[in-house]
Motif scaffolding. Sequence first.
Motif, PDB file in Angstrom:
ATOM      1  N   ALA A   1     -40.914  72.900  -8.632  1.00 53.68           N
ATOM      2  CA  ALA A   1     -41.161  72.403  -9.984  1.00 53.68           C
ATOM      3  C   ALA A   1     -39.992  72.784 -10.889  1.00 53.68           C
ATOM      4  O   ALA A   1     -39.474  73.901 -10.813  1.00 53.68           O
ATOM      5  CB  ALA A   1     -42.460  72.965 -10.523  1.00 53.68           C
TER       6      ALA A   1
ATOM      7  N   SER B   1     -36.605  67.676 -14.125  1.00 55.93           N
ATOM      8  CA  SER B   1     -37.796  68.408 -14.606  1.00 55.93           C
ATOM      9  C   SER B   1     -39.038  67.983 -13.827  1.00 55.93           C
ATOM     10  O   SER B   1     -40.083  67.674 -14.404  1.00 55.93           O
ATOM     11  CB  SER B   1     -37.995  68.151 -16.093  1.00 55.93           C
TER      12      SER B   1
ATOM     13  N   LYS C   1     -42.404  67.756 -11.690  1.00 54.44           N
ATOM     14  CA  LYS C   1     -43.685  68.443 -11.786  1.00 54.44           C
ATOM     15  C   LYS C   1     -44.472  68.203 -10.499  1.00 54.44           C
ATOM     16  O   LYS C   1     -44.247  67.194  -9.813  1.00 54.44           O
ATOM     17  CB  LYS C   1     -44.486  67.890 -12.962  1.00 54.44           C
TER      18      LYS C   1
ATOM     19  N   SER D   1     -45.332  73.938  -6.667  1.00 47.99           N
ATOM     20  CA  SER D   1     -45.515  74.690  -7.915  1.00 47.99           C
ATOM     21  C   SER D   1     -45.072  76.135  -7.760  1.00 47.99           C
ATOM     22  O   SER D   1     -44.769  76.591  -6.678  1.00 47.99           O
ATOM     23  CB  SER D   1     -46.978  74.633  -8.336  1.00 47.99           C
TER      24      SER D   1
END
Length: 118
Positions: A14, A85, A87, A118
């Motif tokens: 992430a 960026s 996710k 994550s």
Amino acid sequence: QVQLVESGGGLVQAGGSLRLSCAASGRTFNTYRMAWFRQAPEKERDFVAAIRWSDHMTYYADSVKGRFTISRDILKKLVYLQMNSLKPEDTAVYYCASDPTGTSWQYWGQGTQVTVSS
């Protein structure tokens, strides 16, 4: 016949970045616009970004605006998706698509997996 081949997928943490590429080939390749879609497990295929071939006009899904950038190289018949960026919810198989006439996505690639941990 038109062929689309995606590449550049992989596993990233992430906050990281990836750049996807889509190579178009075929004697009859001529496109009005190209796009990236994605499909997460057990979900429908969703629009991500599109680019109009003639003037580089771009369109983005709200979920990726400001993070993803679509671009194209006319001479090389390549479409890129720069993803920053990232996710975990960006995890999906990403597909490239071509619309020759401005009416429907007629040609699709086989997809490339993007996994964001994550």
